[in-house]
Design a protein around this motif. Structure first.
Motif, PDB file in Angstrom:
ATOM      1  N   TRP A  80      17.651   3.115   5.958  1.00 39.26           N
ATOM      2  CA  TRP A  80      16.784   2.297   5.614  1.00 39.26           C
ATOM      3  C   TRP A  80      16.885   1.093   6.348  1.00 39.26           C
ATOM      4  O   TRP A  80      16.075   0.495   6.833  1.00 39.26           O
ATOM      5  N   PRO A  81      18.260   0.634   6.657  1.00 40.05           N
ATOM      6  CA  PRO A  81      18.512  -0.607   7.446  1.00 40.05           C
ATOM      7  C   PRO A  81      17.980  -0.570   8.840  1.00 40.05           C
ATOM      8  O   PRO A  81      17.412  -1.479   9.434  1.00 40.05           O
ATOM      9  N   GLN A  82      17.901   0.882   9.410  1.00 44.12           N
ATOM     10  CA  GLN A  82      17.653   0.989  10.861  1.00 44.12           C
ATOM     11  C   GLN A  82      16.222   1.026  10.757  1.00 44.12           C
ATOM     12  O   GLN A  82      15.440   0.249  11.584  1.00 44.12           O
ATOM     13  N   LEU A  83      15.475   1.537   9.751  1.00 39.54           N
ATOM     14  CA  LEU A  83      13.935   1.363   9.826  1.00 39.54           C
ATOM     15  C   LEU A  83      13.445  -0.009   9.503  1.00 39.54           C
ATOM     16  O   LEU A  83      12.528  -0.409  10.384  1.00 39.54           O
TER      17      LEU A  83
ATOM     18  N   ASP B  47       0.838  -1.252   0.026  1.00 44.66           N
ATOM     19  CA  ASP B  47      -0.097  -0.115   0.188  1.00 44.66           C
ATOM     20  C   ASP B  47       0.928   1.329   0.089  1.00 44.66           C
ATOM     21  O   ASP B  47       1.706   1.432   0.820  1.00 44.66           O
ATOM     22  N   PRO B  48       0.581   2.113  -0.925  1.00 48.38           N
ATOM     23  CA  PRO B  48       1.554   3.458  -0.890  1.00 48.38           C
ATOM     24  C   PRO B  48       1.435   4.184   0.318  1.00 48.38           C
ATOM     25  O   PRO B  48       2.398   4.948   0.653  1.00 48.38           O
ATOM     26  N   VAL B  49       0.323   4.187   0.877  1.00 49.69           N
ATOM     27  CA  VAL B  49       0.351   4.917   2.221  1.00 49.69           C
ATOM     28  C   VAL B  49       1.125   4.379   3.259  1.00 49.69           C
ATOM     29  O   VAL B  49       1.757   5.002   4.119  1.00 49.69           O
ATOM     30  N   SER B  50       1.176   3.041   3.199  1.00 53.24           N
ATOM     31  CA  SER B  50       2.088   2.203   4.264  1.00 53.24           C
ATOM     32  C   SER B  50       3.738   2.686   4.217  1.00 53.24           C
ATOM     33  O   SER B  50       4.230   3.024   5.032  1.00 53.24           O
ATOM     34  N   ILE B  51       3.995   2.430   3.029  1.00 52.01           N
ATOM     35  CA  ILE B  51       5.291   2.949   2.420  1.00 52.01           C
ATOM     36  C   ILE B  51       5.504   4.512   2.866  1.00 52.01           C
ATOM     37  O   ILE B  51       6.635   4.899   3.126  1.00 52.01           O
ATOM     38  N   GLY B  52       4.640   5.397   2.483  1.00 50.24           N
ATOM     39  CA  GLY B  52       4.839   6.531   2.745  1.00 50.24           C
ATOM     40  C   GLY B  52       5.061   7.123   3.954  1.00 50.24           C
ATOM     41  O   GLY B  52       5.828   7.954   4.504  1.00 50.24           O
TER      42      GLY B  52
ATOM     43  N   PRO C 169       3.319  -8.057   9.943  1.00 52.27           N
ATOM     44  CA  PRO C 169       4.856  -8.282  10.750  1.00 52.27           C
ATOM     45  C   PRO C 169       5.621  -9.397   9.685  1.00 52.27           C
ATOM     46  O   PRO C 169       6.669  -9.399  10.149  1.00 52.27           O
ATOM     47  N   LYS C 170       4.843 -10.332   9.190  1.00 52.34           N
ATOM     48  CA  LYS C 170       5.566 -11.477   8.736  1.00 52.34           C
ATOM     49  C   LYS C 170       5.835 -11.166   7.069  1.00 52.34           C
ATOM     50  O   LYS C 170       6.500 -12.064   6.430  1.00 52.34           O
ATOM     51  N   ASP C 171       5.318 -10.043   6.649  1.00 51.96           N
ATOM     52  CA  ASP C 171       5.716  -9.707   5.257  1.00 51.96           C
ATOM     53  C   ASP C 171       5.895  -8.145   5.112  1.00 51.96           C
ATOM     54  O   ASP C 171       5.177  -7.358   4.718  1.00 51.96           O
ATOM     55  N   LEU C 172       7.246  -7.899   5.449  1.00 52.07           N
ATOM     56  CA  LEU C 172       7.643  -6.435   5.669  1.00 52.07           C
ATOM     57  C   LEU C 172       8.703  -6.326   4.244  1.00 52.07           C
ATOM     58  O   LEU C 172       9.371  -6.793   4.001  1.00 52.07           O
ATOM     59  N   PRO C 173       8.283  -4.975   3.847  1.00 54.40           N
ATOM     60  CA  PRO C 173       9.327  -4.548   2.722  1.00 54.40           C
ATOM     61  C   PRO C 173      10.905  -4.522   3.217  1.00 54.40           C
ATOM     62  O   PRO C 173      11.204  -4.502   4.261  1.00 54.40           O
ATOM     63  N   ALA C 174      11.738  -4.813   1.971  1.00 49.61           N
ATOM     64  CA  ALA C 174      13.323  -4.657   2.193  1.00 49.61           C
ATOM     65  C   ALA C 174      13.746  -3.260   2.131  1.00 49.61           C
ATOM     66  O   ALA C 174      12.902  -2.564   1.738  1.00 49.61           O
ATOM     67  N   GLU C 175      14.891  -2.913   2.247  1.00 49.16           N
ATOM     68  CA  GLU C 175      15.434  -1.772   2.133  1.00 49.16           C
ATOM     69  C   GLU C 175      15.298  -1.173   0.742  1.00 49.16           C
ATOM     70  O   GLU C 175      14.960  -0.035   0.532  1.00 49.16           O
ATOM     71  N   SER C 176      15.534  -2.171  -0.015  1.00 53.64           N
ATOM     72  CA  SER C 176      15.420  -1.911  -1.736  1.00 53.64           C
ATOM     73  C   SER C 176      14.118  -1.349  -2.012  1.00 53.64           C
ATOM     74  O   SER C 176      13.867  -0.519  -2.779  1.00 53.64           O
ATOM     75  N   THR C 177      12.899  -1.973  -1.328  1.00 51.09           N
ATOM     76  CA  THR C 177      11.763  -1.483  -1.651  1.00 51.09           C
ATOM     77  C   THR C 177      11.438  -0.105  -1.377  1.00 51.09           C
ATOM     78  O   THR C 177      10.918   0.729  -2.044  1.00 51.09           O
ATOM     79  N   TYR C 178      12.018   0.490  -0.127  1.00 46.68           N
ATOM     80  CA  TYR C 178      11.634   1.981   0.345  1.00 46.68           C
ATOM     81  C   TYR C 178      12.345   2.780  -0.776  1.00 46.68           C
ATOM     82  O   TYR C 178      11.924   3.529  -1.101  1.00 46.68           O
ATOM     83  N   ARG C 179      13.783   2.399  -1.077  1.00 45.93           N
ATOM     84  CA  ARG C 179      14.525   2.892  -1.972  1.00 45.93           C
ATOM     85  C   ARG C 179      13.950   3.265  -3.203  1.00 45.93           C
ATOM     86  O   ARG C 179      13.956   4.297  -3.903  1.00 45.93           O
ATOM     87  N   MET C 180      13.487   2.073  -3.618  1.00 47.40           N
ATOM     88  CA  MET C 180      13.025   2.172  -5.167  1.00 47.40           C
ATOM     89  C   MET C 180      11.601   3.167  -5.244  1.00 47.40           C
ATOM     90  O   MET C 180      11.461   3.570  -6.086  1.00 47.40           O
ATOM     91  N   ALA C 181      10.837   2.700  -4.048  1.00 47.63           N
ATOM     92  CA  ALA C 181       9.469   3.286  -4.050  1.00 47.63           C
ATOM     93  C   ALA C 181       9.807   5.279  -3.964  1.00 47.63           C
ATOM     94  O   ALA C 181       9.035   5.769  -4.931  1.00 47.63           O
ATOM     95  N   LEU C 182      10.763   5.235  -3.155  1.00 41.41           N
ATOM     96  CA  LEU C 182      10.828   6.821  -3.046  1.00 41.41           C
ATOM     97  C   LEU C 182      11.644   7.453  -4.364  1.00 41.41           C
ATOM     98  O   LEU C 182      11.169   8.594  -4.969  1.00 41.41           O
TER      99      LEU C 182
END
Length: 547
Positions: free
Chosen positions: A154-157, A136-141, A178-191
Motif C-alpha cells: 500500500w505505501p508503494q501504491l 469511486d469504488p471502481v477507482s479504488i478497485g 492528483p490533489k486528493d488521493l486515498p491514503a494507505e488506510s483507505t485502500y486497506r479499509m475498503a478491501l
C-alpha cells in the motif's frame, strides 16, 4: 477536495456483439493440430487463419471500449457524490502497434476495457448515502488491481500515484484527482469491507464480456466436435502460502477455545505439543497462527516435520542418510486454490476461472463437484461439454457427475488398481486395464464412436478372432486350452461383420464406473485431447498487432 456526482446505472440486458472480429477465429484441422504439438503456442497461433489480421490494432480499435457485462443479482448503482470518478478514456496515445512498446499488461487493459460495470459490484459495501463522500469504488478497485499486478505494498501504491513520472497517468486513467488521493488506510479499509464473492463477481463480469465478444469460447473448439458441443474444462490446483509462518502442523479450531476447553492435537498424536499454561497461551496456543486459522500443513517429499517444529519427533536421530533426505524435503503451510480453465484450441491457451479455496491439506477431488456446480450457477448459459483431468479426478462420484449431470465427455486419466494387471480378472469382468472392452475369448473390441445425444459409446469386435490366432488378454493358466477357442463364437456370422457389440455409457455392463470412458484411452484422439493440458501461456495477448 473535489466532489463529483456519479449518476445512477441501471442493469442492462446481456451483452451481445455478433460483429466482433473475434468470432471469426478458427481451429486448426485435427491433423495439423497433432502435427504442431511440439511447436510453441506463440508460433502455432500464426498458423491459425485470421489470427494476425484479427489482433491488429487497426482491427480492434473501432470496437473500443470492450464492454463488460453487468452480473445478475446485484442491485443497481444509485447516484452518489464521490471524491473520484472513473470514466473510460480513449487510447489516443496509441496510433499503431509501435506505440504499444513499453506498455505493460495493466497499461493495455485499462485502455481496452471499460470497467464501469464493476461500480455496482464494488459499491455494495456502501450501506447508505450518509457520511463523507467516498472515492469511486471502481477507482479504488482498479488501484487494487494495479498494486496486485505490480506486487506493490500500500505505501508503494500511494508513492507511485503521487509520483511525477507515472502518477498523473495512473490518476487520469483511474479517475483520481492528483490533489486528493486515498491514503494507505483507505485502500486497506475498503478491501477489508469488500466481500470475496464481490471480487468474484468482477471476474465473472469480465469473463461474460469476453464471451460476448467471442474471445472466450462458449462451445467446443476441438476440431471435429459437434457445433453444439459445450466447452472443454481443465482443472488445476495451486498452493497459496499463508500470511503467517507455520509453527504447528496440528493446528485446528480447538486451539482457539478458552484454555479450560482447549485440547492439544499434537500431544494426542504423541508429540511434545503445548500445555497452554503460559501467559503466551492466554488467548490461544502460542504455536498457532490466529491470522490464518484455516491454513494447513502439507508435505511432499522427505521428512514430514521441519527441524524447528515444536512437535518434531523426540526419538533419536536416524542414520545420516535419512537426515539428509529430511533436509531435502519440502513443506507448505497455507491454502489450496482450485481453478477451472476453459480450453481454447484456437489460441492454444486457457481462460482461467477461479474455483474453491480450501485448506492446503484438503484433497483436490473433493473440490471438483462443488466447483463445477458453482460454475453452472455463475455462468448458467455456459455448457460444459468435456472435462480434461489427470487421474486425481478419476473417482466414481466425479465420473458420475460429469456423465449424468453435465452430459459431458470424461477425458480423465483412469485410476489404477492392482487387479487391473491380472489377466484373469480382466477376462472375467470384460475389460482390460485401459477400459477397453473384451469379448468372452479375450480379444479387445474396437471403439466405434460416441453418441453425443445419448451419452454412450459403442465397441465392436469386427470378428477380430478371424485375423488373430492369439487373444489380447489371456491368463497363463488357460493358454492352449479348448476354453479359449473362438471357432464356435456366434459373432462370426459373415452377414454381421461388426460382430459383438458392447455399449458403454455411465458404466460397463457389470456396473463399474472407474474405467468407463467416452473415448478409447491412449488412442490418437485421446492423446490429442489430453495434450491440451500443456496449454499454459497467458490467455490475453500481451501486444496487439505484434504478430
Amino acid at each position: 477536495m473535489s466532489i463529483i456526482l456519479i449518476p445512477s446505472m441501471e442493469n442492462t440486458a446481456p451483452l451481445s456483439v455478433p460483429e466482433s472480429p473475434f468470432h471469426r477465429l478458427t481451429t486448426l484441422p485435427r491433423s495439423e493440430l497433432a502435427a504442431t504439438r511440439d511447436v510453441p503456442a506463440a508460433e502455432r497461433r500464426l498458423l491459425t487463419e485470421h489470427f494476425v489480421s484479427t489482433f491488429q490494432w487497426g482491427t480492434v480499435r473501432p470496437f473500443l471500449p470492450l464492454c463488460l457485462e453487468t452480473v445478475p443479482d446485484v442491485r443497481p448503482w444509485r447516484s452518489r457524490v464521490c471524491r473520484s470518478h472513473y470514466v473510460w478514456l480513449p487510447p489516443d496515445d496509441i496510433q499503431s502497434a509501435d506505440d504499444l512498446e513499453g506498455m505493460d499488461d495493466f497499461d493495455l487493459l485499462i485502455r481496452l476495457f471499460d470497467f464501469s460495470p464493476w461500480r455496482p459490484i464494488l459499491g455494495q459495501r456502501f450501506s447508505s448515502n450518509l457520511g463523507p463522500p467516498p472515492f469511486d469504488p471502481v477507482s479504488i478497485g482498479l488501484a487494487w488491481l494495479l498494486a496486485r499486478w505490480r506486487n506493490w505494498t500500500w505505501p508503494q501504491l500511494v508513492t507511485e500515484l503521487h509520483s511525477r513520472e507515472r502518477g498523473l497517468g495512473y490518476c487520469l486513467r483511474l479517475g483520481f484527482d492528483p490533489k486528493d488521493l486515498p491514503a494507505e488506510s483507505t485502500y486497506r479499509m475498503a478491501l477489508s469491507n469488500t466481500g470475496e464473492n464481490w471480487l468474484r463477481q468482477c471476474e465473472d463480469s469480465l469473463l461474460l464480456g469476453l464471451m460476448a465478444y467471442g474471445l472466450v469460447p462458449t462451445s467446443s473448439t476441438f476440431p471435429g466436435d459437434p457445433p453444439e458441443q459445450g466447452v472443454t474444462i481443465s482443472t488445476d490446483s495451486q498452493l497459496v502460502a499463508a500470511r503467517s509462518r507455520m509453527r504447528c502442523r496440528y493446528q485446528n479450531s480447538a486451539c482457539f477455545l478458552p484454555p479450560s476447553q482447549r485440547t492439544c492435537a499434537a500431544r494426542e498424536a504423541g508429540k511434545r505439543g503445548c500445555d497452554c499454561d503460559t501467559d503466551a497461551c492466554a488467548h490461544h496456543c502460542r504455536f498457532v497462527t490466529p491470522r490464518d486459522p484455516e491454513a494447513a500443513y502439507v508435505f511432499y517429499t522427505g521428512s514430514n516435520q521441519p527441524t524447528s517444529s515444536p512437535n518434531a519427533s523426540t526419538s533419536e536421530k536416524t542414520e545420516k542418510g535419512d537426515e539428509s533426505n529430511s533436509r531435502r524435503g519440502k513443506h507448505h503451510f497455507g491454502y489450496k486454490s482450485k481453478g477451472f480453465n476453459v480450453v481454447d484450441d484456437r489460441l492454444f491457451t486457457y481462460w482461467p476461472i477461479s474455483g474453491p479455496f480450501a485448506s492446503a491439506n484438503r484433497n483436490d477431488h473433493l473440490q471438483t463437484i462443488p466447483g463445477l456446480k458453482d460454475l453452472q450457477h455463475r455462468f448458467p448459459n455456459l455448457t460444459i461439454g468435456e472435462l480434461v483431468a489427470d487421474a486425481g479426478e478419476g473417482f466414481d462420484g466425479i465420473l458420475r457427475f460429469v456423465h449424468d449431470d453435465l452430459k459431458a465427455l470424461r477425458t480423465i486419466v483412469p485410476r489404477r488398481h492392482a487387479e487391473d494387471e491380472n489377466p484373469l480378472t480382466c477376462l472375467r469382468r470384460g475389460y482390460d486395464a485401459q477400459g477397453n472392452p473384451l469379448c468372452l475369448h479375450g480379444y479387445r473390441l474396437y471403439f466405434n464412436g460416441h453418441d453425443y445425444g445419448r451419452g454412450d459409446s459403442k465397441w465392436v469386435c469386427r470378428q477380430r478372432c478371424l485375423h488373430r490366432s492369439q487373444p489380447d488378454v489371456v491368463p497363463d493358466s488357460l493358454l492352449n486350452q479348448e476354453t479359449l477357442s473362438a471357432s464356435t463364437c456366434p459373432y462370426r456370422d459373415p452377414e454381421h461383420p461388426k460382430g459383438c457389440v458392447i455399449t458403454v455409457n455411465l458404466s460397463f455392463p457389470n456396473g463399474d464406473v472407474r474405467l468407463a470412458r467416452d473415448a478409447k484411452v491412449d488412442s490418437p484422439t485421446w492423446k490429442l485431447r489430453m495434450g491440451r493440458q500443456s496449454y499454459a501461456e497467458p490467455a490475453t495477448p500481451t501486444k496487439l498487432g505484434a504478430a
